[in-house]
Each structure stands twice: as structure tokens, then as C-alpha cells.
Design a protein around this motif. Structure first.
Motif, mmCIF file in Angstrom:
data_model
loop_
_atom_site.group_PDB
_atom_site.id
_atom_site.type_symbol
_atom_site.label_atom_id
_atom_site.label_comp_id
_atom_site.label_asym_id
_atom_site.label_seq_id
_atom_site.Cartn_x
_atom_site.Cartn_y
_atom_site.Cartn_z
ATOM 1 N N LYS A 44 0.820 -1.222 0.000
ATOM 2 C CA LYS A 44 0.000 0.000 0.000
ATOM 3 C C LYS A 44 0.848 1.265 0.000
ATOM 4 N N ALA A 45 2.125 1.132 -0.307
ATOM 5 C CA ALA A 45 3.025 2.292 -0.272
ATOM 6 C C ALA A 45 2.752 3.221 -1.459
ATOM 7 N N GLU A 46 2.999 4.502 -1.268
ATOM 8 C CA GLU A 46 2.885 5.493 -2.336
ATOM 9 C C GLU A 46 4.237 6.150 -2.516
ATOM 10 N N PRO A 47 4.887 6.114 -3.624
ATOM 11 C CA PRO A 47 4.609 5.330 -4.824
ATOM 12 C C PRO A 47 4.789 3.839 -4.541
ATOM 13 N N PRO A 48 4.190 2.999 -5.351
ATOM 14 C CA PRO A 48 4.235 1.560 -5.091
ATOM 15 C C PRO A 48 5.666 1.022 -5.067
ATOM 16 N N VAL A 49 5.916 0.161 -4.128
ATOM 17 C CA VAL A 49 7.224 -0.469 -3.997
ATOM 18 C C VAL A 49 7.207 -1.732 -4.855
ATOM 19 N N ARG A 50 8.129 -1.807 -5.788
ATOM 20 C CA ARG A 50 8.123 -2.930 -6.732
ATOM 21 C C ARG A 50 9.258 -3.906 -6.459
ATOM 22 N N ARG A 51 9.575 -4.119 -5.216
ATOM 23 C CA ARG A 51 10.652 -5.041 -4.868
ATOM 24 C C ARG A 51 10.133 -6.417 -4.479
ATOM 25 N N ALA A 52 8.838 -6.613 -4.493
ATOM 26 C CA ALA A 52 8.280 -7.910 -4.121
ATOM 27 C C ALA A 52 8.735 -9.002 -5.098
ATOM 28 N N LEU A 53 8.859 -8.648 -6.362
ATOM 29 C CA LEU A 53 9.299 -9.622 -7.356
ATOM 30 C C LEU A 53 10.737 -10.059 -7.097
ATOM 31 N N LEU A 54 11.596 -9.126 -6.697
ATOM 32 C CA LEU A 54 12.980 -9.482 -6.365
ATOM 33 C C LEU A 54 13.042 -10.386 -5.135
ATOM 34 N N ALA A 55 12.233 -10.077 -4.127
ATOM 35 C CA ALA A 55 12.198 -10.902 -2.924
ATOM 36 C C ALA A 55 11.677 -12.304 -3.258
ATOM 37 N N PHE A 56 10.646 -12.370 -4.068
ATOM 38 C CA PHE A 56 10.095 -13.663 -4.470
ATOM 39 C C PHE A 56 11.114 -14.449 -5.293
ATOM 40 N N GLY A 57 11.854 -13.772 -6.157
ATOM 41 C CA GLY A 57 12.888 -14.435 -6.956
ATOM 42 C C GLY A 57 13.988 -15.009 -6.078
ATOM 43 N N GLY A 58 14.421 -14.262 -5.058
ATOM 44 C CA GLY A 58 15.421 -14.770 -4.130
ATOM 45 C C GLY A 58 14.921 -15.982 -3.372
ATOM 46 N N LEU A 59 13.666 -15.939 -2.985
ATOM 47 C CA LEU A 59 13.062 -17.067 -2.278
ATOM 48 C C LEU A 59 12.993 -18.303 -3.170
ATOM 49 N N VAL A 60 12.551 -18.136 -4.387
ATOM 50 C CA VAL A 60 12.406 -19.271 -5.311
ATOM 51 C C VAL A 60 13.765 -19.826 -5.740
ATOM 52 N N LEU A 61 14.685 -18.950 -6.125
ATOM 53 C CA LEU A 61 15.990 -19.430 -6.585
ATOM 54 C C LEU A 61 16.792 -20.067 -5.452
ATOM 55 N N GLY A 62 16.733 -19.489 -4.266
ATOM 56 C CA GLY A 62 17.414 -20.086 -3.123
ATOM 57 C C GLY A 62 16.857 -21.455 -2.793
ATOM 58 N N SER A 63 15.540 -21.589 -2.837
ATOM 59 C CA SER A 63 14.908 -22.885 -2.576
ATOM 60 C C SER A 63 15.273 -23.904 -3.654
ATOM 61 N N ALA A 64 15.300 -23.462 -4.912
ATOM 62 C CA ALA A 64 15.637 -24.374 -6.007
ATOM 63 C C ALA A 64 17.078 -24.878 -5.869
ATOM 64 N N VAL A 65 18.002 -23.991 -5.515
ATOM 65 C CA VAL A 65 19.397 -24.408 -5.345
ATOM 66 C C VAL A 65 19.517 -25.391 -4.183
ATOM 67 N N LEU A 66 18.812 -25.126 -3.091
ATOM 68 C CA LEU A 66 18.848 -26.059 -1.957
ATOM 69 C C LEU A 66 18.307 -27.434 -2.346
ATOM 70 N N LEU A 67 17.209 -27.457 -3.094
ATOM 71 C CA LEU A 67 16.642 -28.746 -3.522
ATOM 72 C C LEU A 67 17.581 -29.486 -4.464
ATOM 73 N N LEU A 68 18.150 -28.777 -5.429
ATOM 74 C CA LEU A 68 19.083 -29.426 -6.356
ATOM 75 C C LEU A 68 20.322 -29.925 -5.632
ATOM 76 N N TRP A 69 20.806 -29.152 -4.676
ATOM 77 C CA TRP A 69 21.976 -29.548 -3.897
ATOM 78 C C TRP A 69 21.658 -30.793 -3.083
#
Length: 67
Positions: A22-47
Motif C-alpha cells: 500500500k506504499a505510495e509510490p508503489p514499492v516494486r521489490r516484491a518480485l525481487l524478494a520472491f525471486g530470491g526465495l524461489v531461486l534459493g529454494s531451487a538451489v537447496l533442492l538441487l543440492w
């Protein structure tokens, strides 16, 4: 690097939780946070799966040796 994967998962989860939708102007860092979460999880699973494969291979090798 698999050593940094847990840190990526932690930072991604924390960043995703902190981002205000709900921030003004909108904060568009959620995609970066989600990418870190997904890529980190994928590397852990592959490892984990690669480590599991490396631990199973020697047991198969020893099992197939002639008596």
C-alpha cells in the motif's frame, strides 16, 4: 553457490514480508524478494538431490561387486 542458498531463502522471505503493497509510490521489490526465495529454494533442492545421488552411487557400486 549452495552455501549462500539458505541466506537467499532467508533474505527473500524477510524481504517479501517487509514489502508494503500500500506504499505510495508503489514499492516494486516484491518480485525481487520472491525471486530470491524461489531461486534459493531451487538451489537447496538441487543440492540436496545431488548429494543424495552421490551417497547412493557408492552403495550401488559396493553392492554390485563380485563376492
Amino acid at each position: 553457490m549452495p552455501l549462500f542458498a539458505p541466506l537467499a531463502v532467508f533474505c527473500g522471505a524477510w524481504g517479501f514480508r517487509v514489502v508494503s503493497r500500500k506504499a505510495e509510490p508503489p514499492v516494486r521489490r516484491a518480485l525481487l524478494a520472491f525471486g530470491g526465495l524461489v531461486l534459493g529454494s531451487a538451489v537447496l533442492l538441487l543440492w540436496w538431490f545431488k548429494g543424495l545421488e552421490l551417497s547412493i552411487a557408492p552403495t550401488r557400486l559396493l553392492r554390485d561387486l563380485p563376492p
